[in-house]
Design an enzyme around this catalytic site. Structure first.
Site, PDB file in Angstrom:
ATOM      1  N   THR A  63      20.820  51.022  20.968  1.00 61.01           N
ATOM      2  CA  THR A  63      20.042  49.794  20.872  1.00 61.01           C
ATOM      3  C   THR A  63      20.887  48.718  20.212  1.00 61.01           C
ATOM      4  O   THR A  63      22.114  48.853  20.141  1.00 61.01           O
ATOM      5  CB  THR A  63      18.701  50.062  20.129  1.00 61.01           C
ATOM      6  N   ASN A  64      20.277  47.631  19.757  1.00 61.01           N
ATOM      7  CA  ASN A  64      21.041  46.574  19.085  1.00 61.01           C
ATOM      8  C   ASN A  64      20.230  46.026  17.919  1.00 61.01           C
ATOM      9  O   ASN A  64      19.127  46.482  17.650  1.00 61.01           O
ATOM     10  CB  ASN A  64      21.434  45.482  20.094  1.00 61.01           C
ATOM     11  N   ARG A  65      20.779  45.032  17.263  1.00 62.16           N
ATOM     12  CA  ARG A  65      20.195  44.572  15.996  1.00 62.16           C
ATOM     13  C   ARG A  65      19.079  43.546  16.151  1.00 62.16           C
ATOM     14  O   ARG A  65      18.609  43.012  15.157  1.00 62.16           O
ATOM     15  CB  ARG A  65      21.289  43.918  15.144  1.00 62.16           C
ATOM     16  N   SER A  66      18.656  43.228  17.359  1.00 59.65           N
ATOM     17  CA  SER A  66      17.618  42.208  17.526  1.00 59.65           C
ATOM     18  C   SER A  66      16.341  42.608  16.779  1.00 59.65           C
ATOM     19  O   SER A  66      15.877  43.746  16.892  1.00 59.65           O
ATOM     20  CB  SER A  66      17.304  42.041  19.019  1.00 59.65           C
ATOM     21  N   ALA A  89      16.792  40.770  23.644  1.00 62.37           N
ATOM     22  CA  ALA A  89      18.185  41.216  23.765  1.00 62.37           C
ATOM     23  C   ALA A  89      18.158  42.606  24.399  1.00 62.37           C
ATOM     24  O   ALA A  89      18.269  43.620  23.700  1.00 62.37           O
ATOM     25  CB  ALA A  89      18.833  41.259  22.392  1.00 62.37           C
TER      26      ALA A  89
END
Ligand code: CTP
Length: 397
Positions: free
Chosen positions: A207-210, A274
């Protein structure tokens, strides 16, 4: 939105009065001129001095005090909006009957402005057919209602409605009432928010930091401007805003499917999410143990959701994308605007302090299809949301 607006805040006597102090405070902070009108019972719960200190303005509490006899007509006619919070069962009954036996009911009977009431009462009182009929009568007369909600009452927990809505919810409904007739009133707006995540096995994900903050703020702001909002949200722990309907998704493919379903009727799409750009080619059916040693993954790109919408957008729909870059942001953003056929693109540089993921602020530049470029200062994300919607709404013709 609130700057320069004149709001009359009527307060009747229930324990939820304490929340009205927050409401008065938040309206005042937002720039509204707030005149509080108390019933006698409300003044037993919260002293007028509290509201005077919070609003910086005198509080009206009687028809019989100096200037009171005409004050109710002045207040009723000057207000842009009247909010009654809490509206007790007794106050609702008096207003429904057209009584004007104190300054608050007199203001309400003489009103010209839209009226929003936030009922608050014991759950039995709310469930009574008498109360139901009184509220139905007010709604039929064009009065807007927010709440009540189920939850704790002063007398204990309750599963049934009675509790006054929270100040933030009341404010959102009040803003929506003021936005009637505006450019986003009745428009269908689809907003995506947050990250998506792609499974590696039943436990692990990419996943990502959004955080989802930007998209949630856009959805809340669009709803307050009168739009019907669908918020398509990836995994985030944020409290959902009052108003928009929420569709929860997990993977980029699920987000794409949800966007595809909502898109044909959307007047405005704001793609603030994102989505994970890569997914694992293979997803293990069991959790892989660390003891099995090093792990190599082959990742493949996920679908570009925005680009995939090109063929199925409603004619005239306004499409807004985002681009989070780590250098050369404007040039890269312009490239994405063209490639994805966008009306606006909101770009920010993740390397700048106060911008990007996991912060409450953002520093963005908004590019438009015609080659225009607006550089906005560091602002909180809600203010960025409003700036984006100002530009997008001007295109919704
Ligand atoms: N976006 C999308 N689908 C994806 C990835 C991104 O629709 N799979 C959307 C984002 O919501 C955003 C815009 O496209 O509005 C730009 O996102 P970004 O990640 O910057 O663009 P990419 O096309 O992934 O470009 P790159 O990875 O080459 O920087």
């Amino acid at each position: 939105m609130w700057a320069g607006r004149h709001v009359v805040l009527g307060v009747s006597g229930g324990i939820a009065c304490y929340k009205s102090c927050f409401l008065a405070r938040r309206l005042t902070e937002a720039g509204a001129r707030v005149d509080v009108v108390l019933t006698q019972a409300a003044a037993e719960f919260v002293r007028p001095l509290t509201f005077e200190a919070l609003t910086g303005r005198p509080v009206a509490r009687s028809l019989w005090e100096a200037g009171g006899a005409l004050a109710h007509i002045r207040l009723a006619h000057e207000a842009d909006l009247i909010i009654v919070a809490p509206a007790t069962a007794h106050l609702v009954a008096r207003v429904a009957q057209g009584l004007a036996d104190d300054i608050l009911t007199a203001v309400l009977l003489a009103r010209r402005a839209p009226l929003l009431i936030a009922p608050a009462m014991n759950d039995e009182m709310y469930a009574r057919p008498e109360t139901e009929a009184n509220l139905a009568r007010l709604r039929a007369a064009g009065v807007a209602q927010v709440g009540p909600e189920a939850g704790a009452l002063a007398e204990g927990p309750s599963e049934r409605p009675g509790r006054m809505s929270e100040p933030a919810t009341i404010l959102a409904h009040a803003a929506r009432l003021l936005a009637r007739g505006g450019p986003l009133d009745g428009r269908r707006v689809v907003v995506t928010a947050g990250p998506t995540r792609e499974p590696l096995d039943p436990v692990r994900v990419i996943t990502n930091r959004s955080s989802g903050r930007m998209g949630f703020d856009v959805a809340a702001a669009a709803w307050e401007r009168g739009a019907e909002v669908v918020l398509i949200a990836g995994p985030t722990s944020l409290e959902p805003p009052a108003g928009p309907s929420i569709r929860r998704v997990d993977t980029t493919a699920q987000m794409e499917a949800a966007v595809r379903e909502e898109l044909p009727s959307a007047d405005l799409l704001v793609m603030a999410a994102a989505p994970a750009d890569y997914r694992s080619v293979e997803v293990a059916s069991r959790k892989r143990a660390r003891g099995e040693g090093s792990l190599s993954l082959t990742l493949e790109p996920t679908a570009d959701i925005l680009a995939s919408t090109r063929g199925s957008r409603k004619p005239g729909a306004v499409i807004v994308g985002f681009a989070l870059e780590t250098g050369d942001a404007v040039a890269r953003g312009r490239g994405k605007l063209e490639r994805k056929d966008l009306d606006l693109i909101v770009i920010n540089d993740a390397t700048e302090p106060g911008a990007g993921f996991e912060v409450a602020t953002n520093r963005v530049t908004i590019l438009d299809r015609e080659g225009g470029e607006r550089v906005l200062p560091l602002m909180d994300k809600r203010a960025v949301a409003d700036a984006i919607l100002d530009l997008a709404a001007a295109r919704c013709v």
